[in-house]
Design a protein around this motif. Structure first.
Motif, PDB file in Angstrom:
ATOM      1  N   SER A 159      -9.125  -6.800 -20.520  1.00 13.62           N
ATOM      2  CA  SER A 159     -10.249  -6.667 -19.586  1.00 13.62           C
ATOM      3  C   SER A 159     -11.551  -6.462 -20.358  1.00 13.62           C
ATOM      4  CB  SER A 159      -9.993  -5.507 -18.633  1.00 13.62           C
ATOM      5  OG  SER A 159     -11.085  -5.318 -17.768  1.00 13.62           O
ATOM      6  N   ALA A 160     -11.477  -5.660 -21.421  1.00 17.60           N
ATOM      7  CA  ALA A 160     -12.673  -5.384 -22.214  1.00 17.60           C
ATOM      8  C   ALA A 160     -13.178  -6.626 -22.925  1.00 17.60           C
ATOM      9  CB  ALA A 160     -12.381  -4.280 -23.225  1.00 17.60           C
ATOM     10  N   SER A 161     -12.232  -7.504 -23.297  1.00 13.37           N
ATOM     11  CA  SER A 161     -12.619  -8.722 -24.018  1.00 13.37           C
ATOM     12  C   SER A 161     -12.941  -9.876 -23.076  1.00 13.37           C
ATOM     13  CB  SER A 161     -11.494  -9.148 -24.978  1.00 13.37           C
ATOM     14  OG  SER A 161     -10.338  -9.507 -24.252  1.00 13.37           O
ATOM     15  N   GLY A 162     -12.796  -9.638 -21.758  1.00 18.55           N
ATOM     16  CA  GLY A 162     -13.121 -10.648 -20.773  1.00 18.55           C
ATOM     17  C   GLY A 162     -12.042 -11.644 -20.509  1.00 18.55           C
ATOM     18  N   LYS A 163     -10.791 -11.377 -20.990  1.00 16.49           N
ATOM     19  CA  LYS A 163      -9.687 -12.329 -20.779  1.00 16.49           C
ATOM     20  C   LYS A 163      -8.997 -12.041 -19.450  1.00 16.49           C
ATOM     21  CE  LYS A 163      -8.750 -13.088 -25.696  1.00 16.49           C
ATOM     22  NZ  LYS A 163      -7.740 -13.039 -26.756  1.00 16.49           N
TER      23      LYS A 163
END
Length: 302
Positions: free
Chosen positions: A298-302
């Motif tokens: 989630s933090a990496s936008g995946k």
């Protein structure tokens, strides 16, 4: 057994005091008493008696005498009951060496000893050593009996497990698939031993990154284990765990969490089954790993 113990204990004390330490009836009585103590769960004195009997038999008859080997095998069984894997290994290695000398490398008892040594090595985390012993046992059974012998598939499965734990995924997959084909041919698709190997083969695929294949195999095994009468709880647990881990790898977070929650519920039910009690573990660590992976994605936008 309690009555046998009451008779044997004073008898062994008296015979030991009155007779030579190498007297055969005394050794046989001590060996019998050790067996009774083992069955009663009094393991420490049983081990002590077997060890003393073995040392005296070696002194009089030699290590390779059948009576010496029988007592050595009994000593190993007591150590197994006590959970003494570290102590068991040298006992088993000594028994294996004697079996090789007396019976030859290809005798079934020698092959059985190879398999037992490997099993203890797996428990001690010595996976490469275990794989080498399982590989030798499999090769010798294949040469002696052919691939239809029931022990061959079992040892192939053990070999694949050791190779998986050693990180040798390619040979693990080859041996797991071969064991699975033999199990299906001999026992059928839904047998618990067949599904146990199918879960292993699926898990090796997961570790190789072949996630869709692994997921399909886990799901098929879960359906068959659930349809058994009664349901195969341990295999259901293994399937749900494998499905949860595979779905985590596929980043299907909600499905993975649902599978691991089912695994937790199945674990609680399977733990009550005497045949697998203490052999399974709660999927809590996998749920923690899932949460961390989900947060990182989630933090990496995946």
């Amino acid at each position: 057994r309690a009555g046998a113990r009451a008779i044997l204990e004073p008898l062994v004390v008296r015979m030991t005091a009155e007779r030579d330490a190498t007297d055969r009836p005394t050794l046989l009585a001590a060996n019998l008493l050790a067996g009774v103590l083992h069955e009663l769960g009094d393991l420490e004195p049983a081990e002590r008696l077997y060890r003393t009997a073995f040392e005296r038999l070696v002194a009089t008859k030699g290590e390779d005498h059948p009576e010496s080997l029988t007592v050595l095998n009994n000593l190993m069984l007591v150590q197994y009951s006590r959970g003494e894997r570290t102590a068991m290994l040298p006992t088993l290695e000594r028994l294996l060496a004697a079996r090789r000398r007396v019976l030859g490398d290809d005798h079934p008892d020698t092959i059985g000893a190879l398999n037992n040594v490997a099993g203890i090595e797996v428990g001690l985390g010595r996976f490469q050593d275990a794989a080498a012993h399982y590989r030798e046992a499999a090769d010798r059974i294949l040469a002696r009996e052919g691939d239809k012998h029931p022990a061959y598939a079992a040892i192939l499965s053990n070999l694949a497990t050791a190779e998986r734990e050693a990180g040798e995924f390619a040979p693990a997959l080859e041996h797991a698939d071969r064991a699975l084909a033999l199990r299906r041919e001999r026992l059928g698709n839904g047998h618990d031993a067949t599904l146990l190997v199918q879960v292993l083969a699926a898990d090796v695929r997961r570790l190789l990154g072949r996630l869709p294949e692994a997921l399909a195999m886990f799901e098929e095994a879960r359906q068959l284990a659930g349809a058994a009468s009664p349901p195969q709880l341990a295999n259901l647990y293994r399937c749900e765990l494998g499905i949860g881990r595979t779905l985590t790898g596929l980043q299907r977070w909600e499905d993975a969490e649902a599978a691991l929650q089912r695994c937790r519920a199945t674990f609680a039910a399977a733990e009550k089954a005497a045949s697998v009690k203490g052999q399974l573990s709660s999927p809590d660590k996998d749920l923690e790993h899932l949460a961390k992976a989900r947060t990182a994605a989630s933090a990496s936008g995946k």
